[in-house]
Scaffold this motif. Sequence first.
Motif, PDB file in Angstrom:
ATOM      1  N   SER A  41     -13.147   4.700   1.532  1.00 49.06           N
ATOM      2  CA  SER A  41     -14.140   4.159   0.605  1.00 49.06           C
ATOM      3  C   SER A  41     -15.404   3.762   1.362  1.00 49.06           C
ATOM      4  O   SER A  41     -16.525   4.008   0.908  1.00 49.06           O
ATOM      5  CB  SER A  41     -13.517   2.974  -0.115  1.00 49.06           C
ATOM      6  OG  SER A  41     -14.464   2.048  -0.476  1.00 49.06           O
ATOM      7  N   SER A  42     -15.209   3.195   2.548  1.00 53.10           N
ATOM      8  CA  SER A  42     -16.369   2.775   3.324  1.00 53.10           C
ATOM      9  C   SER A  42     -17.184   3.980   3.804  1.00 53.10           C
ATOM     10  O   SER A  42     -18.412   3.969   3.775  1.00 53.10           O
ATOM     11  CB  SER A  42     -15.857   1.878   4.443  1.00 53.10           C
ATOM     12  OG  SER A  42     -16.525   2.054   5.602  1.00 53.10           O
ATOM     13  N   ARG A  45      -3.185   1.533   2.177  1.00 49.49           N
ATOM     14  CA  ARG A  45      -4.251   0.702   1.610  1.00 49.49           C
ATOM     15  C   ARG A  45      -5.478   0.648   2.517  1.00 49.49           C
ATOM     16  O   ARG A  45      -6.601   0.856   2.051  1.00 49.49           O
ATOM     17  CB  ARG A  45      -3.721  -0.698   1.323  1.00 49.49           C
ATOM     18  CG  ARG A  45      -4.805  -1.570   0.804  1.00 49.49           C
ATOM     19  CD  ARG A  45      -4.393  -2.660  -0.114  1.00 49.49           C
ATOM     20  NE  ARG A  45      -3.651  -2.207  -1.259  1.00 49.49           N
ATOM     21  CZ  ARG A  45      -2.630  -2.879  -1.752  1.00 49.49           C
ATOM     22  NH1 ARG A  45      -2.247  -3.987  -1.176  1.00 49.49           N
ATOM     23  NH2 ARG A  45      -2.000  -2.435  -2.811  1.00 49.49           N
ATOM     24  N   SER A  46      -5.260   0.387   3.834  1.00 51.18           N
ATOM     25  CA  SER A  46      -6.411   0.333   4.749  1.00 51.18           C
ATOM     26  C   SER A  46      -7.065   1.698   4.856  1.00 51.18           C
ATOM     27  O   SER A  46      -8.287   1.808   4.926  1.00 51.18           O
ATOM     28  CB  SER A  46      -5.973  -0.104   6.145  1.00 51.18           C
ATOM     29  OG  SER A  46      -5.284  -1.295   6.059  1.00 51.18           O
ATOM     30  N   THR A  49      -6.412   2.174  11.342  1.00 48.51           N
ATOM     31  CA  THR A  49      -5.441   1.486  10.493  1.00 48.51           C
ATOM     32  C   THR A  49      -4.148   1.277  11.284  1.00 48.51           C
ATOM     33  O   THR A  49      -3.887   1.991  12.251  1.00 48.51           O
ATOM     34  CB  THR A  49      -5.088   2.315   9.237  1.00 48.51           C
ATOM     35  OG1 THR A  49      -4.366   3.484   9.651  1.00 48.51           O
ATOM     36  CG2 THR A  49      -6.299   2.734   8.450  1.00 48.51           C
ATOM     37  N   GLU A  78      -7.273   3.877   2.546  1.00 48.10           N
ATOM     38  CA  GLU A  78      -8.109   4.041   1.350  1.00 48.10           C
ATOM     39  C   GLU A  78      -9.414   3.250   1.511  1.00 48.10           C
ATOM     40  O   GLU A  78     -10.491   3.725   1.169  1.00 48.10           O
ATOM     41  CB  GLU A  78      -7.348   3.553   0.114  1.00 48.10           C
ATOM     42  CG  GLU A  78      -8.107   3.807  -1.173  1.00 48.10           C
ATOM     43  CD  GLU A  78      -7.279   3.513  -2.428  1.00 48.10           C
ATOM     44  OE1 GLU A  78      -6.343   2.699  -2.344  1.00 48.10           O
ATOM     45  OE2 GLU A  78      -7.583   4.098  -3.475  1.00 48.10           O
ATOM     46  N   ARG A  79      -9.298   2.050   2.108  1.00 50.38           N
ATOM     47  CA  ARG A  79     -10.490   1.218   2.313  1.00 50.38           C
ATOM     48  C   ARG A  79     -11.480   1.901   3.247  1.00 50.38           C
ATOM     49  O   ARG A  79     -12.683   1.914   3.002  1.00 50.38           O
ATOM     50  CB  ARG A  79     -10.045  -0.132   2.873  1.00 50.38           C
ATOM     51  CG  ARG A  79     -10.972  -1.229   2.474  1.00 50.38           C
ATOM     52  CD  ARG A  79     -10.499  -2.615   2.791  1.00 50.38           C
ATOM     53  NE  ARG A  79      -9.615  -2.713   3.934  1.00 50.38           N
ATOM     54  CZ  ARG A  79      -8.377  -3.192   3.857  1.00 50.38           C
ATOM     55  NH1 ARG A  79      -7.885  -3.571   2.699  1.00 50.38           N
ATOM     56  NH2 ARG A  79      -7.628  -3.272   4.932  1.00 50.38           N
ATOM     57  N   GLU A  80     -10.945   2.495   4.318  1.00 46.48           N
ATOM     58  CA  GLU A  80     -11.831   3.161   5.284  1.00 46.48           C
ATOM     59  C   GLU A  80     -12.506   4.370   4.637  1.00 46.48           C
ATOM     60  O   GLU A  80     -13.690   4.608   4.838  1.00 46.48           O
ATOM     61  CB  GLU A  80     -11.036   3.611   6.520  1.00 46.48           C
ATOM     62  CG  GLU A  80     -10.390   2.475   7.319  1.00 46.48           C
ATOM     63  CD  GLU A  80     -11.375   1.434   7.828  1.00 46.48           C
ATOM     64  OE1 GLU A  80     -12.552   1.772   8.068  1.00 46.48           O
ATOM     65  OE2 GLU A  80     -10.964   0.261   7.966  1.00 46.48           O
ATOM     66  N   GLN A  88     -11.666   8.053  -4.479  1.00 47.26           N
ATOM     67  CA  GLN A  88     -12.853   7.334  -4.015  1.00 47.26           C
ATOM     68  C   GLN A  88     -14.138   8.061  -4.389  1.00 47.26           C
ATOM     69  O   GLN A  88     -15.132   7.430  -4.737  1.00 47.26           O
ATOM     70  CB  GLN A  88     -12.786   7.107  -2.495  1.00 47.26           C
ATOM     71  CG  GLN A  88     -11.741   6.108  -2.070  1.00 47.26           C
ATOM     72  CD  GLN A  88     -11.943   4.755  -2.747  1.00 47.26           C
ATOM     73  OE1 GLN A  88     -13.058   4.277  -2.913  1.00 47.26           O
ATOM     74  NE2 GLN A  88     -10.847   4.143  -3.158  1.00 47.26           N
ATOM     75  N   GLY A  90       0.775  -1.232   0.000  1.00 53.16           N
ATOM     76  CA  GLY A  90       0.000   0.000   0.000  1.00 53.16           C
ATOM     77  C   GLY A  90       0.806   1.282   0.000  1.00 53.16           C
ATOM     78  O   GLY A  90       0.286   2.340   0.325  1.00 53.16           O
TER      79      GLY A  90
END
Length: 780
Positions: free
Chosen positions: A549-550, A542-543, A536, A545-547, A510, A359
């Motif tokens: 996105s969520s 990476r995480s 994170t 970005e995931r958060e 995002q 990431g």
Amino acid sequence: MINKEKLPLLVLRDMVVFPGMIAPIFVGRTRSIQALLNAKIIDNDRQILLVLQKQPNQDSPNVQDLHSIGVVAKIIQTVRLQNNAKVLVEAIDRVKLDNIVSNETYLEAEYSVIPDKVVKDKGSSKILVSNVMELFIDYTKKHKKINPEIIDTIVAEIEKEPTNFSYITNVLSSHLISPLLIKQTLLEETNPQTRIETITDILTSGMAQLEIEQSLQQTLKKQIEKTQREYYLHEQMKAIQKELEVDKSDFSDIEKKINTLKLSKEAREKAENELKKLKLMNQMSGESSVIRNYLDILLAMPWGKFDKNKTNITTSREILDRDHFGLEKVKDRIIEYLAVLQRSKKIKGPILCLIGPPGVGKTSLVKSIAESIGRKYTKFALGGVRDESEIRGHRKTYLGSMPGKIISLIKKSKTSNPVMLLDEIDKMGSDFRGDPASALLEVLDPEQNSHFVDHYLDVEYDISDVMFIATANSYNLPRALLDRMEIINVSGYVEEEKLQIAKNHLMPKQFKMHSMKKNELSIDDAALLEIIRYYTKESGVRSLEREISSITRKALQKILSDKEIKNISVTSTNLEEYLGVKKYNFGLAEKEDQIGSTTGLAYTEVGGELLTIEALTFPGKGEIKTTGKLGEVMKESAQAAYSCFRSRASNFGLKYEDYKDLDIHLHVPAGAIPKDGPSAGCAIFTTIVSLMTKIPVKRTIAMTGEITLRGMVLPIGGLKEKLLAASRGGIKTVLIPKENVKDLKDIPPNIKDSLEILSIATIDEVLKFALTNPNFVVSS
Ligand SMILES: Nc1ncnc2c1ncn2[C@@H]1O[C@H](COP(=O)(O)OP(=O)(O)OP(=O)(O)O)[C@@H](O)[C@H]1O
């Protein structure tokens, strides 16, 4: 002597009746029927004369139209039919007809019996008879016109009277299959011996004729068979041609490609040969589909197709800067690399390998490089590749065989010079199916890769124009591969960097992905920082970005389900609404100073980590036991630290009795995660000393460094990652080996500013900084 008494004359159209023979005669002509009716009774038999007419087709022959020799016969039976009759006669004697006259209704004649000459040389005649018999049997068998039963009867009868030459010749004459005139000649001949000879001649020539006929028939049969065979083959050929006609278009497509593509000489020859084979094959067979597949793939390769090199380092830099925050050193290195490309068009040097935790943007850097030089991007995920054939393909003879990934990806990218990311090159395995690393070596070797041969294609394909860039999470690579590559270290980000990346890159990305408008959602800095700290635990983003996105998804759902809501702002107060409760505690440092517990720093594939090292004592034999899934090196490091402690125990005011009956249990929590390496030496030693002396270790300090038995501190790797982990974990002071001080120049200033970094050369110095009562060491 002429018999002056006349007898009615029955004229025969097409048969000769020989003396002694019984013959049925069909009588149709009026004159003949009248002759029959007027047959004279002589010796109790109704007798009649029989003679052959010269021309069979004459209906009312005159006297001169008749032969002069005939037979006198007795009528055995007459059957009257409507207009004609059937009569069975038995010829009695050969006669000469005289004075034939026609009365009103029928012919009649005077006649004289002609007796046969007496055979003098009976011996030779006998031989002649046995010869003629043999011939006759052969002839009739071959001729097949005479019923074999009749032949048997004739033979039996003749055998009964072997010397009755008159009878024998008459029997044979009447069964001969020969023209009427010849038969008439035989009838007229009065010498039986001459008759035997004539019959022999007739049979011999008949046999010869039969043989000729038979061979002619056979040739004819063969001819017919041949013609039929040819006809059949012809028809078959027509069918095949028709079949081929259907596929001709297919072949012409292939031919066209072979002729127009910029194939290498070898590939063209191969394609032509394969096509030749294919044309001769049953198009429905499995083998033909193998060849078709092969040709499809071979001809779908981008032979001679290249994306134009648009390398311009100024634009490249702009694109890299546009897509990536920070990473200055990495970008500098990439630009240097591209500068060479701009000049030489082809890089013959080592290939780039970006190494760093997940990431941190390795993949996206490669994508940007491809974009910046106007080439296609393609990715080869090497993680879990164990089989050499995944790189180099299977021979096409194997069922379902395919080219390897390198060739497949080039084919898919439709150009011979894509940028190919060799992702996770360190995760490649190897097993009995061959070592993929050695196949990869060939791919990466600029000396060899212009002659790359995929097992499936089986012809050379020049891959030297492909720009290979590898990525890896660790240096755990085969030596030979490492040598071929130029390593660029992409380390993790500090909080501030993550914040900037989130604001300037991840959020816009995002938002775009979720079609979220800029004014509809805002996440303030405090919220982003909280996400970084409490949701994170990573070196990369990476995480994070995931958060983000969520949050975007949830916000979108809110906006769409409630028309009142026009925009949403996420702050640290409402963050839990979107992401749930905090996942991590920020800062792993202990709340209080602890005895027998030290914070170490580890460098793993996922970045730097804080490592708590704890120990206990209990009665025993003075041994050290380790748990927490430690590797061999780390276990040895613990042994060395313990020995080092024992050798210096007196320095710490300890006597042998104090520790000789005590065992130490050293544990490194997160026991399921494997840990290894020598760099925890300092921390282990400090833990043991703290445990034995009961002096607590400062909770805000973390350390890294390998130790020797004599108490020297040796350098370590992954300094930046370790410092990042320390800063993330709320550590204030970090002890680093003196020899690593030179590496600090590569550490971003903001990290250096957030930590007190102290260098150490010996374990005494470590204790001085780490223990809460440093004077103790000095005083001892
Ligand atoms: N410096 C940066 N600036 C902007 N975005 C970044 C930066 N670093 C990472 N990213 C973004 O973070 C995400 C993850 O990055 P990427 O997939 O490139 O990581 P990686 O290092 O290749 O990871 P892995 O080793 O797991 O493949 C991407 O969306 C990428 O754009």
